[in-house]
Motif scaffolding. Structure first.
Motif, short mmCIF file in Angstrom:
data_model
loop_
_atom_site.label_atom_id
_atom_site.label_comp_id
_atom_site.label_asym_id
_atom_site.label_seq_id
_atom_site.Cartn_x
_atom_site.Cartn_y
_atom_site.Cartn_z
N GLU A 37 72.80 74.18 47.52
CA GLU A 37 71.06 74.00 47.86
C GLU A 37 70.79 75.19 47.72
O GLU A 37 69.84 75.69 48.59
CB GLU A 37 71.36 74.22 49.55
CG GLU A 37 71.58 72.69 49.59
CD GLU A 37 71.56 72.44 51.29
OE1 GLU A 37 71.85 73.51 52.20
OE2 GLU A 37 71.67 71.06 52.04
N TYR A 52 77.10 68.98 45.89
CA TYR A 52 74.97 68.86 45.71
C TYR A 52 75.50 71.03 45.99
O TYR A 52 75.78 71.15 45.56
CB TYR A 52 74.59 68.51 47.45
CG TYR A 52 75.49 68.55 48.52
CD1 TYR A 52 74.49 70.16 48.70
CD2 TYR A 52 75.92 68.30 49.05
CE1 TYR A 52 74.70 70.25 49.88
CE2 TYR A 52 76.91 68.65 49.85
CZ TYR A 52 76.46 69.86 50.50
OH TYR A 52 76.88 70.57 51.52
N ASN A 89 79.11 60.76 42.30
CA ASN A 89 79.75 61.06 42.83
C ASN A 89 80.66 59.84 43.71
O ASN A 89 80.02 58.67 43.76
CB ASN A 89 78.96 61.81 44.55
CG ASN A 89 79.32 62.96 44.29
OD1 ASN A 89 79.14 64.08 43.03
ND2 ASN A 89 78.74 64.07 45.79
N THR A 95 68.95 67.63 42.32
CA THR A 95 70.42 68.86 42.52
C THR A 95 70.91 69.24 43.80
O THR A 95 72.14 69.39 44.36
CB THR A 95 70.45 69.91 42.00
OG1 THR A 95 69.51 70.26 41.96
CG2 THR A 95 70.55 69.40 39.85
N ASN A 96 69.52 69.25 44.62
CA ASN A 96 70.07 69.09 46.43
C ASN A 96 70.01 67.98 47.07
O ASN A 96 70.50 68.52 48.15
CB ASN A 96 68.39 69.99 47.20
CG ASN A 96 68.14 70.69 46.59
OD1 ASN A 96 66.31 71.13 46.18
ND2 ASN A 96 68.45 71.64 46.31
N TYR A 97 69.80 66.39 46.92
CA TYR A 97 70.81 65.39 46.94
C TYR A 97 72.42 65.34 46.06
O TYR A 97 72.48 65.69 44.97
CB TYR A 97 70.20 64.80 46.77
CG TYR A 97 68.54 64.51 46.98
CD1 TYR A 97 68.21 63.91 48.06
CD2 TYR A 97 67.23 64.83 46.38
CE1 TYR A 97 67.00 63.66 48.40
CE2 TYR A 97 66.23 65.02 46.73
CZ TYR A 97 66.38 64.49 47.57
OH TYR A 97 64.71 63.96 48.72
N PRO A 98 73.01 64.69 47.06
CA PRO A 98 74.20 64.67 46.56
C PRO A 98 73.92 63.56 44.88
O PRO A 98 73.44 62.63 45.17
CB PRO A 98 75.02 63.80 47.61
CG PRO A 98 74.19 63.46 48.85
CD PRO A 98 72.64 64.69 48.46
N HIS A 99 75.05 64.16 44.14
CA HIS A 99 75.55 63.56 43.33
C HIS A 99 75.05 62.46 42.21
O HIS A 99 75.76 61.78 43.49
CB HIS A 99 76.68 64.50 42.23
CG HIS A 99 76.39 64.25 40.38
ND1 HIS A 99 77.16 63.35 40.24
CD2 HIS A 99 76.81 65.25 39.83
CE1 HIS A 99 76.80 63.17 39.01
NE2 HIS A 99 76.40 65.04 38.11
#
Length: 1435
Positions: free
Chosen positions: A1097, A1095, A145, A138-142
């Motif tokens: 953080e 995303y 997207n 989830t810390n990376y873009p979906h």
């Protein structure tokens, strides 16, 4: 192959495909370090001589040149010859210090980018060792997207899971998932077949030959798992390390060279030396004036010239210049890091604060000098965060003339398009009946938008309703209807809201649609006239506005998804080309690729099945027989169809238009055509024949749910109760015919257009920049239509000469013929399951889509298996798909599509429609109105059927059309209509039938001023025609290389260019390096739906800060701690407290940038430009004052030599004056108070050449300021020395000149007066300098308008200097017992000290004159800035 769905992904996770995050980060660290060490080694192996030479050879980079060093050595040598040891030693010591500092600064400048890269390496290492374990997917873009051209992402396996990896973090050995229509991020090979892709190669589909005549099932192109063979980021890194020093010199460096080095140290030095030497030679030969005193050759030929030239030597100027520049950078850096709450009263966190009160609450904060001093010391030690030496941010922003933005989505605009208009068909008769019955809900129909309706439609009362929506500027998604009575249409809107929630915004469709998009993109690349448009974006907010809640969809379950697409008929494309020609656009307008996605939904209480379809309006309208008018179903007549298509074609030119339809179902759907959810991962798409209006002719009538013609109301022919017998599964459709038939006979619901909205702070920014005569230039990757509509939203000018297309002209026809001939060879090889690669490199700019491709992008075509026949069962087509080999044995046929020309050079998945569309038959309503001169055809083009409904209204398509044989009569008719259109003979009916008068095509899109087109024509135009291209605010169809070249052209014509671009894009490195300085902005990321974060953080928030505190290292890295201590609020630049994948990507991509911020950070560009302008003006004020003082001291000593007097100031006094009092006063003048007018001034262009008129004005203006000083000093000096000759002792010495004792007395007396004269002169000169500096404190205001003592630093400096020198002077005179001489010298003392008031008055008058000239220049500059009238101007 690659994992296309969650099931397959999870089954493969145990294999641990790809690298772990730790290994990947370590590898990235090692590879970057290897490249960095190589460059450092190259730099280190240079000889000391070359390093030394580099410090002085570039005249604009170094404040100390070879000539200055030589003259300083010459002067110190001359002083040693005359026995003046102290001045000579002082000169040598100062020169040594200068040399040390300048050489050190040059080395720091050359290695600055290395140090910044080292810092990034340190962060990478920290991430690898301490933080990467906590990173979640989830810390990376979906993964789903929508794509954005501002963001370079790649699906990659990390820790066995697929994540959307930022491009900069990809490394050699990474397993990437290459999706159809996407570009390979670097050289890679496919795992199973070892097929090789080069960098920037597009994964495309192989040509199918002729479009099908019946619907066929097409297997999707498979995702390919490839292994990267090199780390893509290293190419950008190498460019950064090589080109970081190649930025153009700043205006202030050029002016400093012109004034200090050229005028003072070269011309002034030579003039002073020649004049003093000539007068000395005349004195030696007895031609001196009668005032001539005792002299010998050393005194006349060496000391006197030395005293005249020493003020013109660099002395401590290089130190002053370097330290002041670093102080300016330190102030800016402190400003960026100081929390914003301290600077502003408002709590707003926008990108560009509203500065309508330009004073800004900045005085009250007065950046803590202790913080500024600490940062200044760090800068001296070599801190490279803002690239202070290679790209002096303060000097560039202080003289900026163009702010160029190269990315739009997420920076200039919101990252997601929002709904702008809702279109539906509406029956006014029903409304009238309701009104008669006493209903109050009716609202005034927007029939203003549809001025006249045909008679038959007036009877039916059907109108096209268009509701406008307004986007809330402070929220990315929030909307509201403009019409307060919109709820009168709620019955028409409800089905639309439900269709949005069940189809567009259903999380279950996101993944399938993303895969379908890739396939559509790859297929669209085969047709040069189509462009893939992802017009399916989040519309939840519209559904919420209509009244739906989050739980509205709970009753529905997804049963299947049916994706279909089709190619266009050639005649549609032909008309499109003519239409674009009439718009006079530079690039041909492309048609969005027709495609749709339908979802089969089961409603739970009752088990009803429904089909909701969304897609491009052309394909949707062909599937519809009826429309919902808010109360009942009505047959969709040809006229209604025409209106809807008309609206679609107009809207799609400039926005993203999507249509919705619905029908109840009796049969469900299963098998591969139903999408991956129900078929266990297998999936097929439906390709329809190009003209699906022939839709149901070949379908067996027994499959039809509905009998009857077009005009039977569906609502009355089938009841929902009769659908209940469809429970039995064996009746579900699984073949192509059944699925195609299921899509027919739908009910048209309506259309929604979406548009990217400019962010409010950008609109204000453009306004403020305009006021400051700074041009905001947008380099748009989109075509002219879309770009211009958006630029108007930002507030950029869009009148004459408003935009230029950088797209090169299309290639000549003969080359086109050759390429089409090549393409004709293809069809015979269709169906062979083999991979084919086109090696045709496109060497042209790539601009018609938004993912700007690398100029050398290639396309790789993977041929899918032969299409399954329409009657074949789905299982057979699946087995055919499984049997597909990606690489065939034996002969490989290259499907060469010919070298694509510039218009077609690259189409990849455009996240939103880059190319727009065409309305084949309708053109600019303006032109239509003007050209309506064909009395013969009352209906004109208006009555002509649209491309998808090209048959006469009452006839069904004939068999000949079904067989694909054109009707000759029809062809003639089409030809005559086409020729009529070419003649612009159009009737007013074009206007009257427009459903949307406010469609953004009402203005004239043509650029009638005949500006150049194509980047290669800009320079010739500037050289031979006019300068309009430098004054344009919008460039369209821009590729990265074309943008870089245009920046280069702007710079070569004197523009100071700051570049604003995305730090998440891999295409910006060259552009960032070309600009004078660059600002990288992390864009807002697009979201697949407003309920799904792009995303997050939250799980790693402040991980670095917490780790530092735990390990006790926070004091070592206390930069942010001190700046933020005790202050609430957000700094303009986010402190690096959180180390995340996106942070590392931003760090690496923004290496060549001075500032890197997130779009959410409250960075106020206007505030930092204002700060930089003030500092730069102060710096230049300081240098001008210093130069004037140096010149006046030199002139004094030169005139003394000409008058045969001893130098007024000895070399030691001159060195003291130029190293202590003058620099102190000058530096104190660098402080400039906050002035609202500063942001309303035009900056000057680069002036590097000698201009005689400007030179004469400067000499006159500044000469006047210092002339009183020179005259009064000379007169009083002459009076002092003549007094010594009027003494009796002097007369005695004339009679008894042979007597040695008397001679000694005379000498002693003369030297006593000389000593007194020089002591007084030092105080007098400082007094004059202080009084003249009064007029330098506020350069733009008269003394009585602005109190100079508001500059407290200057006031204190001057008082202390005067006090100190007065005490010294009095002490000197008292020690020498000179009291008795005072009565004789009062006149001389009065002239010396009394002249200072006169100096100030004359200086103030000169300043008044200078301000008048400056005001005239400002008016002229503002006029030049606002005028774009070139030689082709219409006026």
């Amino acid at each position: 192959m690659a994992a296309e769905n969650p099931e397959r992904r999870s089954s493969q996770e145990h294999q641990q495909r790809g690298l772990t995050t730790k290994v990947a980060l370590r590898r990235l660290h090692e590879e970057i370090e290897r490249v960095l060490l190589e460059h450092e080694r190259q730099c280190g192996t240079e000889s000391s001589y070359r390093k030394l030479r580099a410090a002085f050879v570039k005249r604009y980079d170094s404040p100390l040149g070879w000539l200055s060093i030589g003259t300083s050595l010459l002067a110190s040598g001359a002083l040693l010859i005359t026995g003046m040891l102290w001045p000579a030693l002082c000169l040598l010591a100062i020169l040594s210090l200068d040399l040390f500092v300048v050489v050190r600064e040059n080395n720091l400048r050359r290695t600055e980018i290395f140090r910044k890269t080292r810092h990034a390496l340190g962060e990478l290492q920290l991430a690898e060792q301490h933080f990467s374990d906590d990173w979640q997917p989830t810390n990376y873009p979906h993964l789903s997207n929508p794509m954005s051209p501002c963001v370079s992402l790649q699906w990659t396996y990390r820790d066995g899971k697929i994540v959307n990896m930022p491009w900069a973090l990809l490394v050699r050995g990474d397993y990437i998932v290459l999706r159809p229509g996407h570009i390979s991020p670097g050289p890679c090979h496919e795992l199973e077949t070892k097929k090789f892709f080069t960098a920037n190669e597009i994964y495309g589909a192989a040509p199918h030959g002729d479009p099908p005549v019946k619907p066929v099932a097409r297997p999707p192109l498979p995702d390919l798992v490839c292994c990267l063979e090199s780390t893509p980021y290293l190419d950008n890194l190498t460019i950064c390390l090589k080109k970081s020093l190649k930025r153009p010199p700043t205006i202030y460096n050029q002016q400093r060279y012109l004034l200090v080095t050229k005028y003072i140290q070269q011309w002034g030095f030579i003039s002073a030396l020649v004049i003093t030497l000539i007068s000395g030679l005349l004195r030696l030969h007895g031609y001196g004036l009668p005032t001539d005193e005792k002299h010998n050759w050393r005194f006349v030929l060496i000391e006197s010239p030395a005293a005249a030239i020493i003020p013109l030597l660099p002395l401590i100027f290089p130190l002053m210049w370097i330290s002041m520049n670093l102080w300016g950078i330190a102030r800016l850096q402190c400003f960026l890091k100081t929390p914003q709450a301290a600077l502003e009263k408002s709590t707003s966190k926008s990108f560009e604060e509203d500065l309508d009160t330009p004073s800004y609450d900045y005085q009250n904060v007065s950046l803590l000098r202790s913080n500024v001093f600490r940062i200044w010391m760090q800068l001296w030690r070599g801190d490279s965060e803002l690239l202070p030496r290679s790209a002096n941010l303060v000097q560039v922003l202080g003289s900026i003339s163009a702010l160029c933005c190269v990315d739009k989505k997420g920076i200039l605009s919101w990252p997601n398009p929002t709904a702008e208009k809702v279109f539906f068909l509406h029956n006014t008769d029903e409304e009238a009946r309701e009104d008669g019955a006493g209903s109050q809900s009716s609202s005034q129909s927007e029939s203003d938008d549809v001025p006249d309706v045909d008679e038959d439609h007036k009877e039916q009362g059907i109108v096209a309703e268009v509701l406008d929506l307004t986007h809330d500027q402070h929220c990315p998604f929030r909307l509201e209807f403009d019409d307060h009575e919109w709820k009168a249409h709620i019955k028409s809107l409800k089905p639309l809201g439900l269709a949005i929630l069940l189809n567009t915004c259903s999380p279950l469709t996101h993944e399938h649609y993303a895969q379908f998009c890739g396939h559509v993109t790859a297929v669209a690349m085969l047709d040069k006239d189509l462009v893939p448009v992802t017009n399916r974006r989040c519309l939840c907010e519209l559904a919420k506005q209509i009244g739906f809640t989050d739980h509205a969809t709970d009753r529905f379950a997804l049963e299947g998804q049916l994706a279909s697409y089709r190619h266009l008929q050639p005649d549609v494309v032909r008309r499109d080309i003519r239409f674009a020609r009439q718009l006079q656009l530079s690039s041909k307008v492309k048609v969005p690729f027709p495609h749709s996605l339908s979802v089969v939904m089961r409603e739970n209480p009752g088990g009803y099945l429904s089909l909701f379809t969304q897609g491009t309006a052309d394909i949707i309208l062909d599937c519809c027989d009826d429309f919902w008018d808010g109360i009942d179903l009505r047959p969709l007549s040809a006229q209604d169809r025409k209106r809807a298509l008309d609206f679609y074609q107009r809207s799609a030119l400039t926005s993203y238009c999507t249509a919705f339809a619905y029908r109840p179902l009796r049969h469900g759907i299963h098998g591969a055509l139903s999408g991956p959810q129900r078929s266990g991962g297998e999936c097929l798409y439906l390709e329809l024949p190009p003209e699906s209006k022939l839709r149901m002719q070949h379908v067996d009538k027994t499959h039809c749910d509905f009998q009857g013609g077009h005009h039977v109301k569906l609502g009355h022919s089938i009841s929902t109760d009769s659908l209940l017998f469809s429970e039995s599964k064996d009746e579900e459709c699984n073949d192509v015919e059944g699925c195609f038939e299921m899509q027919c006979h739908q009910v048209f619901i309506g259309m929604v257009t979406m548009q990217y909205q400019a962010q409010n702070d950008i609109v204000r920014l453009v306004e403020h920049l305009e006021r400051a005569c700074i041009r905001f230039v947008h380099f748009s990757k989109e075509n002219e239509l879309r770009s211009r509509v958006f630029s108007e939203k930002m507030g950029l000018e869009s009148g004459w000469n408003c935009h230029i297309s950088l797209l090169s002209e299309p290639e000549p026809d003969n080359e086109k013929d050759r390429s089409t001939a090549k393409a004709k060879d293809v069809p015979e090889h269709i169906g062979k399951p083999q991979a084919t690669t086109s090696t045709t490199a496109t060497t042209t700019t790539t601009t018609d889509h938004e993912n700007s491709l690398h100029p050398s992008a290639k396309v790789m075509y993977i041929s899918p298996p032969a299409p399954a026949p329409a009657t074949a069962s789905v299982s057979e087509s699946i087995s055919a798909a499984k049997a597909t080999e990606i690489i065939g044995d034996g002969l490989e046929k290259n499907y060469l599509l010919g070298p694509p020309n510039n218009l077609e050079s690259s189409k990849t998945l455009s996240s939103s429609a880059p190319g727009a569309i065409s309305n084949p038959d309708e053109c600019n309503p303006l032109n239509a109105a003007l050209n309506s001169d064909d009395p013969q055809s009352p209906d004109g083009e208006g009555s002509k059927e649209s491309s998808q409904d090209s048959t006469p209204k009452n006839n069904l398509p004939g068999d000949s059309e079904l067989e694909g044989e054109p009707d000759p009569n029809k062809h003639k008719q089409r030809h005559s209509l086409d020729s009529a259109m070419d003649e612009n003979c159009r009737s007013l009916s074009t206007l009257t039938e427009s459903t949307d008068q406010s469609a953004p095509i009402n203005f004239d899109m043509s650029n009638r001023a005949k500006l150049p087109r194509g980047i290669e024509n800009i320079r010739p135009h500037l050289e031979q025609v006019d300068n309009v291209p430098l004054q344009v605010s919008l460039f369209t169809d821009c590729s990265a290389e074309a943008t870089r070249q245009m920046l280069d052209i702007m710079q070569s014509y004197g523009e100071i260019v700051v570049c604003l671009g995305s730090s998440a894009s891999n295409a910006n490195a060259d552009i960032f390096l070309q600009a004078d300085c660059s600002i990288a902005v992390e864009p807002l990321y697009p979201q697949v739906c407003q309920d799904v974060d792009a995303y997050t953080e939250s799980n790693i928030q402040h991980n670095k800060l917490l780790w530092q505190r735990q390990s006790g290292k926070s004091k070592a890295n206390d930069d942010e701690e001190l700046l933020e201590g005790g202050l609430q609020g957000c700094a303009m630049q986010t402190p690096a407290h959180t180390i995340s994948p996106l942070y590392l990507s931003r760090l690496l991509n923004s290496l060549p940038c001075s500032i890197a911020v997130c779009r959410d950070d409250p960075l106020s560009l206007v505030a930092i430009i204002e700060l930089s302008r003030r500092f730069s003006l102060g710096l230049w004020n300081c240098i001008q004052y210093w130069a004037c003082c140096a010149g006046s001291i030199s002139i004094l000593n030169v005139l003394c030599a000409c008058l045969s007097l001893p130098p007024l100031l000895t070399p030691l006094l001159v060195i003291y004056l130029m190293c202590v009092p003058v620099p102190l006063i000058a530096i104190s003048l660098a402080h400039i108070d906050v002035d609202p007018k500063i942001m309303n001034r035009a900056t000057s262009k680069k002036q590097t050449d000698y201009d005689s008129r400007a030179f004469a004005f400067v000499m006159w203006c500044y000469g006047c300021k210092f002339i009183v000083l020179v005259v009064s000093m000379l007169v009083s000096y002459w009076m002092f020395l003549s007094e010594s000759r009027l003494n009796p002792a002097a007369e005695v010495s004339e009679e008894l000149s042979l007597d040695v004792e008397d001679d000694d007395d005379d000498d002693e007396d003369f030297y006593q007066f000389l000593y007194f004269a020089r002591s007084s002169a030092l105080l007098g000169i400082i007094l004059h300098f202080v009084f003249i500096s009064f007029t330098f404190v506020h350069r733009d205001h008269a003394l009585w308008q602005r109190n100079p003592f508001t500059n407290r630093i200057w006031g204190i400096t001057c008082w202390l200097l005067l006090l100190f020198h007065t005490v010294i002077c009095v002490l000197q005179l008292m020690l020498k017992d000179f009291d008795e001489q005072f009565p004789k010298l009062w006149a001389a003392i009065l002239v010396m000290f009394g002249g200072c008031l006169l100096s100030m008055i004359v200086s103030e008058l000169a300043k008044f004159q200078e301000n008048k000239v400056n005001a005239r220049y400002q008016r002229r500059a503002r006029l030049d800035f606002g005028t774009k009238l070139g030689m082709n101007s219409p006026f």
